[in-house]
Design a protein around this motif. Structure first.
Motif, PDB file in Angstrom:
ATOM      1  N   UNK A 263      65.193  -1.247  14.880  1.00 46.35           N
ATOM      2  CA  UNK A 263      63.804  -1.660  14.692  1.00 46.35           C
ATOM      3  C   UNK A 263      62.860  -0.782  15.509  1.00 46.35           C
ATOM      4  N   UNK A 264      61.635  -0.671  15.028  1.00 47.19           N
ATOM      5  CA  UNK A 264      60.538  -0.149  15.841  1.00 47.19           C
ATOM      6  C   UNK A 264      59.537  -1.278  16.011  1.00 47.19           C
ATOM      7  N   UNK A 265      59.229  -1.544  17.277  1.00 47.19           N
ATOM      8  CA  UNK A 265      58.395  -2.684  17.654  1.00 47.19           C
ATOM      9  C   UNK A 265      57.229  -2.213  18.512  1.00 47.19           C
ATOM     10  N   UNK A 266      56.264  -3.084  18.700  1.00 48.22           N
ATOM     11  CA  UNK A 266      55.120  -2.798  19.558  1.00 48.22           C
ATOM     12  C   UNK A 266      54.752  -4.052  20.326  1.00 48.22           C
ATOM     13  N   UNK A 267      54.257  -3.855  21.543  1.00 47.38           N
ATOM     14  CA  UNK A 267      53.773  -4.976  22.338  1.00 47.38           C
ATOM     15  C   UNK A 267      52.581  -4.488  23.155  1.00 47.38           C
ATOM     16  N   UNK A 268      51.585  -5.347  23.300  1.00 48.45           N
ATOM     17  CA  UNK A 268      50.410  -5.027  24.096  1.00 48.45           C
ATOM     18  C   UNK A 268      50.810  -4.875  25.559  1.00 48.45           C
ATOM     19  N   UNK A 269      50.105  -3.970  26.234  1.00 49.74           N
ATOM     20  CA  UNK A 269      50.244  -3.772  27.667  1.00 49.74           C
ATOM     21  C   UNK A 269      48.971  -4.218  28.370  1.00 49.74           C
ATOM     22  N   UNK A 270      49.123  -4.621  29.624  1.00 48.82           N
ATOM     23  CA  UNK A 270      47.934  -4.874  30.429  1.00 48.82           C
ATOM     24  C   UNK A 270      47.154  -3.566  30.561  1.00 48.82           C
ATOM     25  N   UNK A 271      45.863  -3.673  30.787  1.00 43.78           N
ATOM     26  CA  UNK A 271      45.033  -2.465  30.802  1.00 43.78           C
ATOM     27  C   UNK A 271      45.366  -1.540  31.962  1.00 43.78           C
ATOM     28  N   UNK A 272      46.018  -2.046  32.990  1.00 41.60           N
ATOM     29  CA  UNK A 272      46.459  -1.171  34.084  1.00 41.60           C
ATOM     30  C   UNK A 272      47.902  -0.704  33.907  1.00 41.60           C
ATOM     31  N   UNK A 273      48.517  -1.021  32.757  1.00 41.32           N
ATOM     32  CA  UNK A 273      49.863  -0.561  32.390  1.00 41.32           C
ATOM     33  C   UNK A 273      50.955  -1.047  33.337  1.00 41.32           C
TER      34      UNK A 273
END
Length: 297
Positions: free
Chosen positions: A153-163
């Motif tokens: 699979x290829x997935x995505x998840x949001x990161x906090x703005x400071x990574x």
């Protein structure tokens, strides 16, 4: 463009820094990235993509760092005034994961930045890359490995703005079998299981007409290869449509795309896909109606 025959490197990643008129070349640089303890990542610098200085250390793990082997696929991304290295690691008793490192200069030295891995702790993951969406919000796009889920699979998840951490649950973007060019792979010499298909090395590119493209790699009839997916919505959420054939299909892959200082659009891949013979190669590409095509054979 010719092979860089003196550089043994998998998963090549080029960061052009226009202010310095310098290219920074990263990749999997351990002599044995499969079995030996992880050493770190090196960086090469150059001004013409043919002659390189290095290697120089970009990352060396400090005492207590959790990863012990499989130091893979570093990518250096400029973001809000610093440089962030997304890279994969594993260790006994831990799932393979992507961690974010940071430095004040593109060449490093990089130090641990995120609060541990930013991929799910109980998932086998690798090859995380940074995507900043049209709203300026950062995401990590990564592979959920076929060794755990069979159909990679290829997935995505949001990161906090400071990574420093991930936010919320990952989104499934697509599976390897959705691309008609992928083929099953075998496990330790066993006959291939039709369910077992690889996803490797996602990299996002926004074309001049606004189309959002993703380079990613798998296996086809001619070996390791790199194809293209296109987001129908123009956003990371997709839906994603697969190219019918790979862009690069003969024992080469895990690539990315960058703009050279002379204006050309280039991809880099490693070839062949066997250790210790991997070398970085560059190909010019053109954008045609939101699609990438090789400018030369």
């Amino acid at each position: 463009m010719p092979l860089n025959r003196d550089i043994h490197l998998r998963d090549p990643f080029v960061l052009p820094v226009p202010a310095a008129r310098t290219y920074f070349l990263f990749g999997t640089t351990d002599a044995d990235p499969w079995n030996a303890p992880g050493t770190g990542f090196d960086v090469y610098t150059g001004i013409d993509l043919e002659h390189w200085d290095g290697p120089r250390p970009a990352f060396r793990p400090q005492p207590g760092f959790w990863g012990t082997r499989n130091f893979w696929a570093p990518e250096s991304h400029p973001y809000r005034g610093r440089h962030y290295l997304f890279a994969s690691f594993t260790a006994d008793g831990a799932c393979r994961a992507t961690q974010i490192l940071a430095a004040d200069r593109p060449q490093g030295p990089y130090r641990v930045h995120s609060a541990g891995p930013v991929t799910p702790r109980d998932w086998e993951c690798l090859d995380g890359t940074l995507h900043v969406d049209a709203d300026g919000l950062p995401w990590i796009v990564f592979c959920h490995e076929w060794v755990q889920v069979h159909d990679g699979e290829i997935c995505a998840v949001r990161l906090s703005e400071n990574l420093t951490r991930s936010l919320g649950a990952p989104r499934l973007l697509f599976r390897a079998s959705e691309a008609p060019w992928t083929r099953p792979v075998s496990r330790k010499g066993a006959p291939p299981d039709p369910a077992d298909r690889v996803t490797d090395g996602p990299f996002l590119h926004r074309s001049a007409d606004g189309t959002l493209l993703m380079l990613w790699s798998s296996f086809t009839d001619t070996g390791y290869a790199m194809g293209i997916a296109t987001s129908a919505s123009g956003r990371i959420e997709g839906p994603w449509r697969q190219s019918p054939r790979p862009l690069v299909e003969r024992d080469a892959g895990h690539g990315m795309i960058f703009r050279a200082f002379d204006g050309r659009l280039l991809i880099t891949v490693h070839t062949p896909n066997r250790t210790p013979d991997e070398r970085p190669v560059f190909h010019e590409v053109k954008e045609r109606d939101g699609i990438l095509v090789l400018a030369e054979p």
